[in-house]
Design an enzyme around this catalytic site. Structure first.
Site, short mmCIF file in Angstrom:
data_model
loop_
_atom_site.label_atom_id
_atom_site.label_comp_id
_atom_site.label_asym_id
_atom_site.label_seq_id
_atom_site.Cartn_x
_atom_site.Cartn_y
_atom_site.Cartn_z
N GLU A 97 46.01 4.33 -39.35
CA GLU A 97 45.91 5.34 -40.42
C GLU A 97 47.05 5.15 -41.41
O GLU A 97 48.10 4.62 -41.06
CB GLU A 97 46.04 6.74 -39.80
CG GLU A 97 44.76 7.54 -39.79
CD GLU A 97 44.30 8.05 -41.15
OE1 GLU A 97 44.66 7.46 -42.19
OE2 GLU A 97 43.59 9.05 -41.17
N ASP A 101 48.57 14.12 -41.56
CA ASP A 101 48.97 15.31 -42.30
C ASP A 101 48.64 16.51 -41.40
O ASP A 101 49.43 16.87 -40.53
CB ASP A 101 48.18 15.28 -43.62
CG ASP A 101 48.58 16.36 -44.59
OD1 ASP A 101 49.73 16.80 -44.56
OD2 ASP A 101 47.72 16.75 -45.41
N PHE A 150 53.47 15.23 -51.55
CA PHE A 150 52.27 14.41 -51.71
C PHE A 150 52.68 13.01 -52.15
O PHE A 150 53.35 12.84 -53.17
CB PHE A 150 51.30 15.02 -52.72
CG PHE A 150 49.93 14.42 -52.59
CD1 PHE A 150 49.08 14.83 -51.58
CD2 PHE A 150 49.52 13.40 -53.44
CE1 PHE A 150 47.83 14.23 -51.42
CE2 PHE A 150 48.28 12.79 -53.29
CZ PHE A 150 47.43 13.22 -52.27
P1 IMP Z 1 44.71 15.00 -42.11
O1 IMP Z 1 43.33 14.98 -41.59
O2 IMP Z 1 45.07 16.31 -42.75
O3 IMP Z 1 45.76 14.53 -41.11
O4 IMP Z 1 44.75 14.07 -43.35
C1 IMP Z 1 44.83 12.74 -43.27
C2 IMP Z 1 44.26 12.11 -44.53
O5 IMP Z 1 44.52 12.87 -45.71
C3 IMP Z 1 44.99 10.81 -44.73
O6 IMP Z 1 44.31 9.77 -44.08
C4 IMP Z 1 45.00 10.65 -46.22
O7 IMP Z 1 43.85 9.99 -46.65
C5 IMP Z 1 45.01 12.07 -46.76
N1 IMP Z 1 46.39 12.51 -47.12
C6 IMP Z 1 47.18 13.37 -46.46
N2 IMP Z 1 48.37 13.51 -47.05
C7 IMP Z 1 48.34 12.68 -48.12
C8 IMP Z 1 49.31 12.35 -49.15
O8 IMP Z 1 50.46 12.82 -49.19
N3 IMP Z 1 48.90 11.45 -50.07
C9 IMP Z 1 47.66 10.88 -50.07
N4 IMP Z 1 46.74 11.15 -49.14
C10 IMP Z 1 47.08 12.05 -48.17
MG MG Z 2 43.42 8.13 -44.59
#
Ligand code: IMP
Ligand code: MG
Length: 174
Positions: A97, A101, A150
């Site tokens: 990955e 986040d 971000f």
């Molecule tokens: P999660 O499901 O909330 O853990 O999100 C993971 C996905 O969200 C990552 O694989 C990214 O594609 C996107 N994402 C989360 N934070 C960021 C960021 O700071 N910049 C760009 N994409 C992000």
């Molecule tokens: Mg991703």
């Protein structure tokens, strides 16, 4: 909305870290073959660089699950956009990955992939934002823990832009 990008992790720092993770994986999987599963699209740059640093035999596949639109906050909804090409039964899988986040994407992928009976499955992420975790997910290999900002570059986008930056930058909105 105009935005500027401030460097958080330089190209040299990121490359050095990927080399380190590659060495660790090569050690941990000595005598075995690893099957890397890239979480598209963001994980692609990281996976390619990492695969080059792994010295045991490597095979690759790609999966796309989506939890984001073009906004900077997670919708909380995860769905498969593109499934794997190959079965993973009996394989030593590592999911690659770009960033963890909320943890929703990886935990969804993990549950889904475990049902397909791999021999083992581990998680590897270039970046981790621990402050934003909603779902508890155990990550085996982490490049950098970063603050709740971000970020873009090295595969990460803002509205599909900036994936090609060779470093990790913080997006500053004006
Ligand atoms: P999660 O499901 O909330 O853990 O999100 C993971 C996905 O969200 C990552 O694989 C990214 O594609 C996107 N994402 C989360 N934070 C960021 C960021 O700071 N910049 C760009 N994409 C992000
Ligand atoms: Mg991703």
């Amino acid at each position: 909305m105009a935005e500027t990008i401030k460097v958080l992790l330089s190209e040299e720092e990121v490359d050095a870290k990927i080399k380190q993770i590659g060495e660790q994986i090569s050690k941990d999987y000595e005598g075995r073959q690893v099957h890397l599963i890239c979480a598209l699209k963001g994980g692609s740059f990281f996976m390619c660089e990492l695969a080059k640093r792994i010295t045991v035999p490597v095979s690759l596949d790609f999966m796309s699950v989506s939890s984001y639109g073009s906004q900077t906050k997670s919708s909380g909804v995860v769905r498969i956009v593109k499934d794997l090409d190959e079965p993973i039964m009996g394989k030593d899988v590592i999911v690659i990955e770009d960033i963890v986040d909320s943890g929703r994407t990886l935990s969804y992928m993990l549950d889904l992939l475990k049902e397909r009976k791999p021999a083992s499955i581990k998680l590897c992420t270039l970046l981790d934002k621990p402050d934003r975790r909603v779902v508890d997910v155990h990550v085996d290999y982490t490049g950098f823990q970063i603050p709740d900002e971000f970020v873009v570059g090295y595969g990460l986008d803002y509205a599909q832009k900036y994936r090609n930056l060779p470093y990790i930058g913080i997006v500053e909105f004006e």
